[in-house]
Design an enzyme around this catalytic site. Structure first.
Site, mmCIF file in Angstrom:
data_model
loop_
_atom_site.group_PDB
_atom_site.id
_atom_site.type_symbol
_atom_site.label_atom_id
_atom_site.label_comp_id
_atom_site.label_asym_id
_atom_site.label_seq_id
_atom_site.Cartn_x
_atom_site.Cartn_y
_atom_site.Cartn_z
ATOM 1 N N GLN A 142 -4.627 -12.399 24.759
ATOM 2 C CA GLN A 142 -3.591 -11.949 23.830
ATOM 3 C C GLN A 142 -3.509 -12.900 22.643
ATOM 4 O O GLN A 142 -3.655 -14.111 22.797
ATOM 5 C CB GLN A 142 -2.224 -11.914 24.509
ATOM 6 C CG GLN A 142 -1.097 -11.413 23.605
ATOM 7 C CD GLN A 142 0.249 -11.400 24.294
ATOM 8 O OE1 GLN A 142 1.105 -12.246 24.026
ATOM 9 N NE2 GLN A 142 0.467 -10.433 25.197
ATOM 10 N N SER A 169 4.258 -10.733 20.561
ATOM 11 C CA SER A 169 2.898 -10.320 20.909
ATOM 12 C C SER A 169 2.321 -9.466 19.786
ATOM 13 O O SER A 169 3.008 -8.594 19.250
ATOM 14 C CB SER A 169 2.905 -9.513 22.214
ATOM 15 O OG SER A 169 3.481 -10.261 23.266
ATOM 16 N N ASP A 206 2.488 -9.795 30.280
ATOM 17 C CA ASP A 206 2.991 -10.195 28.959
ATOM 18 C C ASP A 206 4.159 -11.165 29.051
ATOM 19 O O ASP A 206 4.711 -11.565 28.041
ATOM 20 C CB ASP A 206 3.418 -8.940 28.178
ATOM 21 C CG ASP A 206 3.774 -9.232 26.727
ATOM 22 O OD1 ASP A 206 3.060 -10.027 26.096
ATOM 23 O OD2 ASP A 206 4.767 -8.677 26.233
#
Length: 297
Positions: free
Chosen positions: A285, A235, A210
């Site tokens: 993502q 995110s 991430d």
């Protein structure tokens, strides 16, 4: 072992409160919220603690629901959705202050033989030829909304050696380019003893996944991101597929691209390769990508 790596490993070593309930802490972040990779990694740790060790996660799908408070513990509750002959499914909800902040579903499988093919690893220079973050980031501190953020970022990521193959978004703000980014990464230290097991390597890979995934979205628009203050981002969801074994203490190439952005959101895809060219992980993502209101007028 490096003290910062030990701290990260301790962070992922959740306290068991009940059979399927775990508690984790957070570390200081550059922004006043919990780092998404930390929550995802801790949730995966919680799920793995309820599954026989011979079954490893092959995929996870997750949603970031609320901003996490770095000053409060996070409670992870695991639901044992299914225990089949070949596959196991777990659902994990992360809770703070009585509210769900993160939701994860993970699927596990025992090792099997089967069809095997993969995309080739893209070309990239050797990681030893690239500048480490502590040498690269200070060069661009004058571009950040606050030059002091450089040291905060380095302190938050000191357990990870992450090296950009090309100029990162904050270095090329105002100059759109191909929406693709590459970094090499590994943890700062050798994993041994009880830490040298597949689950630890998988969860550390989840933690790092991430960190820079949305860079490719920023590059397409010549945006520097939150560090330069020209994007408000976060995110939204995160999905991973674990294909082949890897070691988090050996160099891994994270190759990312972005096929689209629209509606205040950007989509990024990532592939993590081992140094010898094996495709270890695929990642997708979607992230919040808002232009600051002052810029909108």
């Amino acid at each position: 072992m490096d003290a910062t790596l030990q701290f990260l490993l301790d962070l992922l070593d959740l306290e068991r409160i009940e059979e399927d309930i775990f508690r984790g802490n957070s570390h200081a972040s550059v922004v006043p919220r919990v780092f998404g990779g930390q929550v995802a990694a801790q949730a995966l740790v919680a799920a793995c603690r309820t599954v026989p060790e011979e079954r490893l996660p092959h995929s996870l799908h997750s949603y970031f629901l609320r901003v996490g408070d770095p000053g409060a513990p996070i409670v992870y509750t695991v639901d044992r959705i299914r225990d089949g002959r070949s596959f196991t499914t777990r659902r994990v909800v992360a809770v703070q202050h009585g509210q769900a902040i993160f939701h994860l579903s993970a699927s596990f499988q025992h090792a099997e033989e089967g069809l095997d093919h993969q995309e080739p690893m893209p070309p990239a220079p050797d990681p030893e030829t690239l500048l480490p973050a502590e040498e690269l980031l200070p060069r661009y501190s004058h571009l950040f909304w606050d030059p002091g953020v450089v040291q905060l970022l380095l302190d938050a990521r000191r357990a990870i050696d992450l090296r950009y193959v090309a100029d990162p978004p904050f270095a090329t703000a105002g100059k759109p380019r191909e929406p693709r980014s590459q970094v090499w990464f590994r943890v700062n230290g050798k994993l041994a003893g009880r830490y040298d097991n597949p689950v630890v390597h998988l969860c550390l890979g989840t933690y790092v996944s991430d960190m820079n995934l949305l860079d490719s979205v920023l590059l397409a628009h010549g945006r520097g991101g939150w560090m330069t203050g020209d994007i408000v981002g976060a995110s939204l969801d995160h999905a991973m597929w674990f294909h082949r074994p890897f070691r988090a203490d050996e160099w891994l190439l994270y190759d990312t691209d972005s096929p689209t952005s629209q509606g205040g959101r950007g989509l990024a895809r990532g592939r993590i390769f081992t140094r010898d060219g094996r495709l270890a992980v695929s990642v997708i993502q979607e992230g919040l990508m808002r232009v600051p209101r002052t810029e909108q007028g």
